[in-house]
Design a protein around this motif. Structure first.
Motif, short mmCIF file in Angstrom:
data_model
loop_
_atom_site.label_atom_id
_atom_site.label_comp_id
_atom_site.label_asym_id
_atom_site.label_seq_id
_atom_site.Cartn_x
_atom_site.Cartn_y
_atom_site.Cartn_z
N ARG A 281 1.57 5.27 -0.68
CA ARG A 281 0.27 5.85 -0.31
C ARG A 281 -0.80 5.52 -1.35
N SER A 282 -0.41 5.48 -2.62
CA SER A 282 -1.37 5.11 -3.67
C SER A 282 -1.86 3.67 -3.45
N ILE A 283 -0.93 2.80 -3.13
CA ILE A 283 -1.27 1.38 -2.91
C ILE A 283 -2.22 1.26 -1.72
N ALA A 284 -1.91 2.00 -0.65
CA ALA A 284 -2.76 1.93 0.55
C ALA A 284 -4.18 2.39 0.23
N VAL A 285 -4.31 3.46 -0.53
CA VAL A 285 -5.64 3.97 -0.88
C VAL A 285 -6.35 3.00 -1.83
N ALA A 286 -5.60 2.44 -2.78
CA ALA A 286 -6.21 1.50 -3.73
C ALA A 286 -6.73 0.26 -3.01
N ARG A 287 -6.02 -0.16 -1.96
CA ARG A 287 -6.47 -1.34 -1.19
C ARG A 287 -7.83 -1.07 -0.58
N VAL A 288 -7.98 0.11 0.02
CA VAL A 288 -9.26 0.48 0.61
C VAL A 288 -10.32 0.58 -0.49
#
Lengths: 296, 166
Positions: A281-288
């Motif tokens: 989830r951290s990676i997904a948010v960081a991508r955005v």
């Protein structure tokens, strides 16, 4: 009826006054903030201070603000204020995600950031949050101010770097960009302590993880984190393989105790699942965020 | 030590032991037994009162901490008529044994003051620090929803009455 053993109550109106009261009563005095950990322990005689110095009136320590390139959180900030802070949510959603599952709304109205950290319960959630974020604490005494990295703050269960005659006054967290963060917890029932919980932040630089922090609580993780798993992630591509490998390192390197919350293998399994979820989830948010410059 | 605490708008004062808990100050020192004393471990919420406007668990708050501050207990809910929350618990059968009720109602009042139209999830979150050993949560949630609707209607009729006068 459970009542604490007798003690002398003092109320401090300022940090200086609190320090002076601590000096007057010596090592058998304790600060009390929300009191939702200390008072239950005093009822059970697990704690028996001769004097309590009430610092609930210290509005000077109740703030959440940007201070240069850091977020600064005053020690007397209530859990409810952390949960509802737009500033903290803008930078790190890990705060609201962790706070939502800390105790219940009534306890969050009284419990404080500084009190939770200084109680230093080995299952405490904010210890994992600040360890993940590589925060530092600011400690004051009559001799001055010193700073201690969060990962050196806990000396052992219920023991911290805060010494006699000292007060934790602030917790600081570096502001990061292109960052995502998350918190995952499993408890037996709403509001309970964790069986296991894990938090993470991830900073992406293109298709690589350039910075990462992990926080793990309730399972005997050293300094509430796992440096080995973090080292394995830095420079890696943010894919399933890297996430699973890091989660496996966390699961094998922590030291869960067998208790009524579960057997050792179950807790290790939980750690691996929760670390992986928090990282994904951290990676997904960081991508955005990396396309917009801030955490979504 | 001597404490002076405003309880439901009335000044109270007493000489107490420093270690006296707020729940016992209310129940034993003042004789106000509406606030219930339950688990003693800050889990059940039966002892919930407001301290300076915020609901807290009074079994884990020292009376000394409330010195110079204001407390609102269940006895302070009722005005000329029952609070809509109290009426809601009657209308929707929001209590069985009644032990959790004072705490539930103090939390409900605080919730509706902040959010006059809470959905079910918001209500359940708000009462998540209060345990009902009869497990009557469905009706407690309905009771709070009833109070929210009642307030909205009353607010509307009050506004209409004012407009009619104007």
């Amino acid at each position: 009826m459970q009542v604490p053993a007798p003690f002398t109550y003092e109320r401090a109106g300022s940090v200086d006054e609190a320090l002076s009261l601590l000096g007057r009563y010596g090592p058998e005095a304790r600060l009390v903030a929300g009191g939702h950990s200390l008072l239950p322990m005093m009822k059970l005689r697990l704690a028996r201070p001769e004097a309590l110095v009430d610092i609930n009136g210290l509005a000077e320590l109740d703030y959440i603000r940007v201070d240069g390139d850091h977020l600064a959180i005053g020690a007397m900030t209530r859990h409810a204020a952390v949960l509802e802070s737009p500033l903290l949510s803008e930078h790190y959603r890990i705060f609201a995600e962790a706070e939502r599952v800390i105790a219940d709304p009534l306890v969050r109205n009284r419990g404080t950031v500084g009190g939770s950290l200084c109680q230093a319960d080995p299952s405490e959630d904010l210890s994992a949050v600040f360890a993940a974020l590589r925060g530092e604490v600011v400690i004051r005494s009559t001799g001055g101010v010193r700073r201690v990295p969060m990962r050196e703050f806990h000396v052992g269960p219920y023991e911290t770097a805060v010494g006699d005659g000292e007060i934790l006054v602030e917790v600081r967290v570096p502001i990061r960009t292109s960052v995502g963060s998350a918190y995952e917890k499993v408890e037996r029932r709403a509001g309970d302590w964790s069986i296991a919980a894990a938090g993470a932040f991830v900073v992406l630089d293109g298709d690589r993880i350039s910075d990462v922090g992990l926080g793990i609580t309730a399972v005997g993780a050293e300094h509430f984190t796992c440096a080995e798993a973090e080292a394995a992630l830095v420079g890696a591509q943010p894919d399933d393989e890297a996430v699973e490998a890091a989660a496996a390192i966390c699961a094998s390197s922590c030291n869960p105790t067998v208790d009524q919350r579960g057997p050792e293998d179950y807790k290790r399994h939980l750690v691996s699942v929760l670390v992986a979820r928090a990282l994904r989830r951290s990676i997904a948010v960081a991508r955005v965020g990396s396309s917009r410059g801030v955490e979504d | 030590m001597r404490v002076t605490i405003e309880v439901n708008g009335r000044e109270t004062s007493a000489d107490i032991e420093d270690r006296l808990l707020l729940v016992h100050y209310l129940r034993n020192t003042l004789g106000m037994t509406g606030t219930h004393w339950g688990c003693d471990t800050s889990n059940c919420g039966a002892c919930t009162v407001w301290l300076d406007g915020l609901p807290v668990k009074s079994c884990t708050t020292l009376a000394a901490m409330a010195d110079g501050r204001s407390v609102r207990s269940v006895e302070g809910l009722e005005g000329d008529t029952l609070d809509p929350v109290q009426q809601g618990f009657i209308e929707e059968h929001g209590l069985q044994c009644g032990f959790c009720t004072p705490g539930m109602m103090m939390v409900a009042r605080a919730l509706l003051d902040r959010d006059p139209d809470p959905d079910e999830a918001t209500i359940r979150e708000a009462i998540s620090g209060n345990l009902c050993r009869c497990t009557g949560y469905e009706n407690i949630v309905r009771a709070i929803r009833w109070a929210a609707r009642k307030q909205a209607e009353t607010g509307r009729s009050d506004r209409e009455a004012e407009e009619a006068v104007l």
